[in-house]
Structure formats: C-alpha cells, structure tokens
Design a protein around this motif. Structure first.
Motif, short mmCIF file in Angstrom:
data_model
loop_
_atom_site.label_atom_id
_atom_site.label_comp_id
_atom_site.label_asym_id
_atom_site.label_seq_id
_atom_site.Cartn_x
_atom_site.Cartn_y
_atom_site.Cartn_z
N SER B 100 9.49 11.76 -5.11
CA SER B 100 9.51 10.33 -4.77
C SER B 100 8.17 9.89 -4.16
CB SER B 100 10.65 10.05 -3.79
OG SER B 100 10.40 10.69 -2.55
N LEU B 102 5.35 10.67 -5.27
CA LEU B 102 4.37 10.49 -6.35
C LEU B 102 4.86 9.51 -7.41
CD1 LEU B 102 3.81 14.33 -6.82
CD2 LEU B 102 2.46 12.78 -5.39
N ALA B 103 6.04 8.92 -7.14
CA ALA B 103 6.72 8.16 -8.19
C ALA B 103 6.14 6.76 -8.38
CB ALA B 103 8.21 8.08 -7.87
N VAL B 104 4.92 6.71 -8.83
CA VAL B 104 4.32 5.43 -9.16
C VAL B 104 4.31 5.31 -10.67
CG1 VAL B 104 2.32 3.94 -8.89
CG2 VAL B 104 2.89 5.58 -7.09
#
Ligand SMILES: Cc1cc2nc3c(=O)[nH]c(=O)nc-3n(C[C@H](O)[C@H](O)[C@H](O)COP(=O)(O)OP(=O)(O)OC[C@H]3O[C@@H](n4cnc5c(N)ncnc54)[C@H](O)[C@@H]3O)c2cc1C
Ligand code: SF4
Ligand code: SF4
Lengths: 531, 134
Positions: B100, B102-104
């Motif tokens: 989450s 890194l969740a871009v």
C-alpha cells in the motif's frame, strides 16, 4: 448442535466490511459496548476487503469540492443531494485522515513527503480496521451470520439472532440498537469478494417494516476475464475490445459502451487487450492493483499484448445504488433502534442512479458507518439498562420458518433467482415485457420459498430468500420507472422523463408497493427552479 | 478456486480456516486444513494473503481444475514463482514493505504516453491518479 450463546451489548453491528467497521469504531468511541458479527471474517470479507477502493477524498477547498460534487450529476440522473454530498465529503476527509494517524494505514508517500490518500488497498485497509477495532474494545464474532432481527413487543429492534457456522451453534445478542451493514446483493455471481453479499440485511429490514429506495439502480455489471472473478474495471479504460475474429468492437468501452459489450456477448465472445497502456502506465498498474494481475499471471496471459476473452459479472446493488431508505441524517431507518450503513443503505443521496466505482461507495461506507454507529450508541444510551430486559420477538420468516412442508434445497432457489437476474437480456438491457415476465416468475418463487425452503443449512436458506426478495424489489422498481435514468436504461423508454426526477420507494414482502419519495433531491437544478 | 494446501509448508496455524470469508476449509485431524467445500470458494485470494508460509494456492479459474493441471502441482508453482506471489504483491510478510505504501497507480484516463510521462514525473498529474479500487 451446542447450547445457544447468549450475549448482551449496547450496539450490535451486523457486517464487518468498511461500513460495519466504521460503525463499530464510532459507536465504541462514543462509549458504547459494541459487538460486531460477520458472516465471514472482518478483514477479508465483503467487496472492499478483496478488491480495494479509490476513495472520494477531496481537499476542503471550495473549487475542488464543487467540481467533485458536480462531476457525476449528469450521469446519475440528478438524483443525488448536494447537502448529503457535502457532508460525506467532510466526513470522508476526516475519517481517512484518522485512518492514516490513529488507524496507522500506510498510504503512499510522495516526493514532497505528503501522503497520497485517495485510495486504499482492500486487504491492508481491512486488516488495519480489525486491529483498530480490537484496540477500541469491540468484540468481534467471525463466521457468525445474522439470521434475523429481534424486536421488542412494541416493534423496536432489540437485537439479532444468528448462527456460528464453524461451531454449529446458534447465538442471540440483545442490544439497545442494531446497525445493518451487510453490504449489497450480487446474487452469488462470483464477482470479486461478493459472494457474502446476498442482500440478507435488506430482508431483515423489510421484515421489521423498513422501505427501500433506488432499487431500480441495481444492474451494475463489471468486466472480468472470462475464466475469472476479478471484476476490477478501472484499467479497462486502457483496453480495446475485439470480436472473436479479431475485428474491433466499435463503441465498446469500460465506462461508456459497456452495454455494447453486453449485446455482443449475447451472440459471441468478446476479447480485450490493454493496448493503450505504455511502459510507465504498465508499471504503475502493477503497483496500484496487484490483484488485477493475478488471473493474467497465473494463466500466462500478457494483458498488454495478448487478446483475452472477457465477460460481464453482475454486481447488482454492490455497485448499484439501491438499498434501505435512509430516513434521516443519522442513518436511521424509520424503525426504532435500526440504523443502516454502506451498501445495505441507499447510496442515491450521493450517487443518484449511477455509481459503478470511482470512490463514492467507499466514502459512503465510512461516512454512513460513522453516523449510524454514533446514533446507535446514542439511542442505546437513551434507553438505558431497561433495554436489556425487553421481551424479544423473532421476526425472520422466508427461508427460516417456512409456512408449509420443507421441499427441495436452497440451491434450487438460488439457481432459479439467478436465472432471472444474471442474464444481460433481462437485467441489463431492460424492457418492460421482459421485466414483467421475470417478476411474475420471481413472485411465484417467493411464494414457494416462503412456504417450503429451509436449509439444509440455515444460512443458505436465508440467503436464497434474501436474493428472491431483492430481485422482486429491483424489478418492481424497474417497472415503475418508465424512463431511462442513471444506470437504469429501458429499451422501451429510452429517454429521460423530466417529470420523473424523483427517488422511488419500494417495500413489502408478500405484497409489494412503490411510490415517489416525498423528499426531493436537493440539486442545482432545484435551486435554479426555486430562484 | 483454491487448489492446493501444501502439507510440507503448512504450519497448522489455522489462519486460513479463520480468514476464508466463505468458510471453505475445515481443520484436518492432523492440523492441516482440508478443502472441505471447494464449490463455495469465491476465488478472492484472501487465504493466500493470510498464509504465513505460502502453503496455499488459488487458481484464478472459477471451476475446479482437472487432476493433472500444472496449477495443482506444487513443484510447478514454486518453479514459476506463482506460489506466494499475491503475498509478495501485497508486500505482506516479514521484512517486506507494505504494498500500500507503493500503490500509486496510473492516471485512469489514458493520455498519450508522452504526456503521461511528462505529467507523472512531477506532481501535476496526481489529482487524477487513483490508487487501488474499481
Ligand atoms: C471489484 C470491486 C471494486 C470496487 N471498487 C470501488 C472503488 O474503487 N471505489 C469505491 O468507492 N467503491 C468500490 N467498490 C464498491 C465498494 O467495495 C463497496 O461499496 C463497499 O465495499 C461497501 O462496504 P460495505 O461495508 O457496505 O459492504 P461490504 O464491504 O460488502 O461488507 C459487507 C459485510 O457484511 C457481511 N455480511 C453479509 N451478510 C451478513 C449477515 N447475514 N450477517 C453478518 N454479516 C453479514 C459480509 O460478510 C461482509 O463482510 C468496488 C466493488 C467491487 C466489487
Ligand atoms: S480464495 Fe477466498 S473463498 Fe477461496 S478458499 Fe481462499 S479465502 Fe476462501
Ligand atoms: S494459513 Fe497456511 S500455514 Fe496456516 S493452517 Fe492455513 S495453510 Fe497451514
């Protein structure tokens, strides 16, 4: 079977998706003793836990908020309400910030050190919510589906009865107030994470006299690879759609043009390829939604270069907007002691007749959960200890207490209701004649189910009955709305009728009724008329 | 659907029995969970995410696989890196960065690749960047 488990709480929350989790948290923060029961497991169960959601998180700046509210009003048929949108935007902003701090959710950190808070990964979000609820002292009973509401002799909701399915043990909770957060109904279509969402709460609510709103907006279908369950649709914005012979399916699209796909699927297969995504986008997709890639990686398909077959799976009221009518700002239902939140409640107040994703649903779940939980705690406190001495009356009927001899199994009922709700030519591409025929079949099925269905397991019987009831409210409302508006499109009434810009209520169990909601949506159109 | 419980990897912790939302597993006599109700599996992959030893594998298909299918073969799943791959993707497990963080995700309205790159280098595109969901 072992003896009944008897518990007492100030607030009982039914359902442990985001709506139920926020309701329980806020009720506990308000000082209530809270029990949350879930059919599955708080953390993995429901549409959010396995899917993840974008969140309607908008900075409190006038222009940004105005744009956020205006963006969907055309699509949603101008049935959403500006006052509700504004309060959901406020509440969501507060909750997400609290999730980041007290809830310890690890949001992405941007180059300038700020966090990107416009979305949450489902498993992480719901795992954090579970831990947070435990810290707040909420008692959680997993694998404990509610089977019915209990009322006091005056008809006020006073608790629930259910079944602990891993122990094969019945349970009962006496409570001052109950929050229903059992999600929408996707008719066991295998859409991602939705098989627990069989509309149970709606049936319970109807049995104590609650009404519904927006049930005609119940035909959400989502794209998934043909062999799979992964109904994550956002990235299909990067897709081109093809027929089996490799020619492009003109007009097909993920956002607009899904009905073109439905039509094509009636006569053949449809394929997709995410060929509009370049290298940067591809890499970002993997980070954004790892679960989107599970079907592809495991079947050795490269979705960017290979054409893969797709289907549309019914998500019903999970990504539709209909649900229990919300009577007031505190998410009360008009039935004393009963509150609703999330997909179990109507989302028309902020979504009108269209959602399909794009973050409003998650915002509604956490906002309505907050209001329902807070109000339930207040209600329980006002009742005081006498609430726990009330005589309890069981309210569950169809699927639980058949009026005649037990016949067949709930599986037969499920197959029959799916045959009327899943097919695109009935539920998606709607026509009055077809809807009327389907409704007649469903009415017969309801009579049969009420008389004869029970089990083999009590949960299955209730789920089947809930789905039949849900389908009947859907089609009754769909027939009454003789126009096209929002996601409800009628082939026989393709236009929007300006005189029908009102919300539609539906209710009843054996005999159904509909009427226009006397409460008008508060929209810029109404303001223009007034001035 | 759930297709594999690895007897060698399983540490009989019961996490999957608790976590499966549709109650597919039973506790086995030897502590190793049994796939008792495969037809109730909703293919949500959550048990895999919760298994601390990557002992479970969920095939993405909605119907059971035939006996000889490679996706039921543990050696094949290890060799191809598929066993435990969802947990890796989520960044769950000791020493990993939560996914989450890194969740871009990409902008959800396709731009031409060149303009998207330009936009995503700076922060100018972030208003329309959505993370998970849908
Ligand atoms: C694939 C997919 C992607 C989505 N993406 C987005 C998005 O990007 N943005 C967005 O805003 N929305 C999105 N949505 C919609 C969003 O997931 C839902 O609106 C949200 O999950 C609603 O929360 P909820 O708590 O009301 O219901 P759910 O999360 O469905 O939870 C309901 C809970 O109730 C429990 N339950 C059911 N029956 C009973 C019973 N009888 N007794 C006890 N417990 C019961 C279930 O086990 C479950 O845990 C998406 C939905 C799907 C399917
Ligand atoms: S994939 Fe989901 S439904 Fe199937 S066994 Fe695992 S947790 Fe249960
Ligand atoms: S979670 Fe994994 S290790 Fe634990 S019981 Fe299940 S299979 Fe075994």
């Amino acid at each position: 079977m072992i003896d009944i488990l008897d518990l007492t709480a100030d607030v009982l929350v039914a359902g442990g998706g985001p709506a139920g989790a926020w309701a329980a948290l806020k009720a506990a923060q308000a000082g209530a003793d809270v029990i949350l029961v879930d059919k599955g497991y708080l953390g993995t169960s429901g549409a959010t836990a396995s899917a993840g959601t974008g969140v309607w998180y908008v900075e409190p700046e006038t222009e940004a908020r105005e744009a956020a509210m205006a963006s969907r009003e055309n699509l949603n048929g101008h049935l959403s309400d500006r006052r509700w949108m504004a309060r959901v935007l406020d509440q969501t902003y507060a909750n997400i910030n609290e999730l980041a701090t007290a809830g310890r959710y690890p949001f992405p950190i941007l180059d300038d050190g700020s966090e990107l808070r416009r979305g949450v990964q489902g498993p992480e979000y719901m795992r954090r919510m579970r831990a947070w609820l435990k810290r707040a002292g909420v008692r959680i009973l997993d694998h404990s589906p509610v089977l019915e509401l209990l009322t006091d002799p005056a008809g006020a909701v006073a608790g629930v009865a259910g079944h602990r399915r891993q122990l094969d043990q019945p349970y009962r909770v006496r409570a001052g107030a109950v929050v229903l957060a059992t999600g929408g109904c996707a008719f066991l279509s295998r859409a991602l994470g939705c098989d627990v969402n069989t509309g149970d709460g709606a049936l319970f609510a109807a049995e104590v006299g609650a009404a519904f709103s927006g049930m005609e907006f119940s035909n959400a279908y989502a794209i998934a690879p043909e062999f799979s369950t992964v109904t994550k649709t956002a990235y299909y914005n990067y897709a081109t759609f093809y027929r089996e012979d490799g020619t492009v399916l003109e007009g097909a699209g993920s956002q607009r043009g899904r009905s073109v796909i439905a039509r094509a699927l009636l006569t053949g297969r449809v394929f997709a390829r995410l060929d509009l995504a370049g290298e940067t986008v591809r890499a970002a997709m993997r980070l954004g939604q790892p679960n989107f890639f599970l079907p592809f990686d495991r079947m050795r398909i490269d979705p960017f270069t290979d054409r893969f077959p797709i289907t549309l799976l019914l998500e019903g009221t999970v990504r539709g907007t209909g649900g229990v009518r919300v009577a007031d700002e505190d998410c009360s239902t008009g039935v004393a002691g009963l509150y609703v939140a999330g997909d179990a409640a109507t989302r028309e107040l902020i979504c009108g007749g269209f959602t399909g994703g794009g973050s409003h649903n998650s915002a509604w779940a956490m906002s309505s959960g907050t209001w329902a939980g807070t109000a339930a705690a207040r209600h329980a406190r006002a009742l005081g200890p006498a609430a726990k001495r009330r005589r309890l009356i069981a309210t569950g009927q169809a699927g639980l207490r058949p009026t005649g001899a037990q016949l067949g199994t709930h599986h037969d009922v499920v197959r029959a209701v799916q045959a009327e709700t899943h097919p695109y030519e009935k539920n998606y591409l709607r026509h009055g004649d077809v809807l009327a025929e389907a409704l007649a079949t469903l009415d017969e099925l309801w009579t049969y189910t009420s008389a004869h269905t029970r089990g083999p397991d009590p949960v299955g019987g209730r789920q089947a009955a809930a789905m039949v009831a849900h389908a009947r409210w859907m089609y009754t409302a769909a027939l009454a709305r003789t126009e096209s508006r929002g996601m409800h499109k009628r082939l026989d009434y393709p236009d929007t009728d300006p005189t029908r810009r009102h919300r539609l209520l539906v209710g009843g169990l054996d005999e159904l009724w509909t009427k226009a909601d006397p409460v008008r949506p508060h929209t810029p159109l109404d303001l223009a008329v007034a001035s | 659907m759930i297709e594999l419980v690895s007897k060698d990897r399983c540490v009989t912790c019961d996490r999957c029995v608790e976590a499966c939302p549709t109650n597919v597993f039973d506790r086995g006599a030897d502590g190793i969970p049994v796939i008792a109700r495969q037809s109730d599996c909703q293919t949500c992959f959550m048990c895999e995410a919760y298994c601390p030893t990557d002992a479970l594998f969920v095939a993405p298909t909605v119907t059971p696989l035939p006996t000889g299918d490679p996706l039921r073969n543990e050696d094949h799943l290890v060799a191809t890196g598929l066993l435990g791959s969802y947990r890796t993707g989520l960044g769950w497990g000791h020493g990993r960065t939560p996914g989450s963080r890194l969740a871009v995700g990409p902008d959800l309205t396709p731009h031409k690749e060149s303009s998207h790159q330009a936009a995503s280098n700076g922060r100018s595109c972030s208003p329309c960047r959505l993370i998970s969901g849908r």
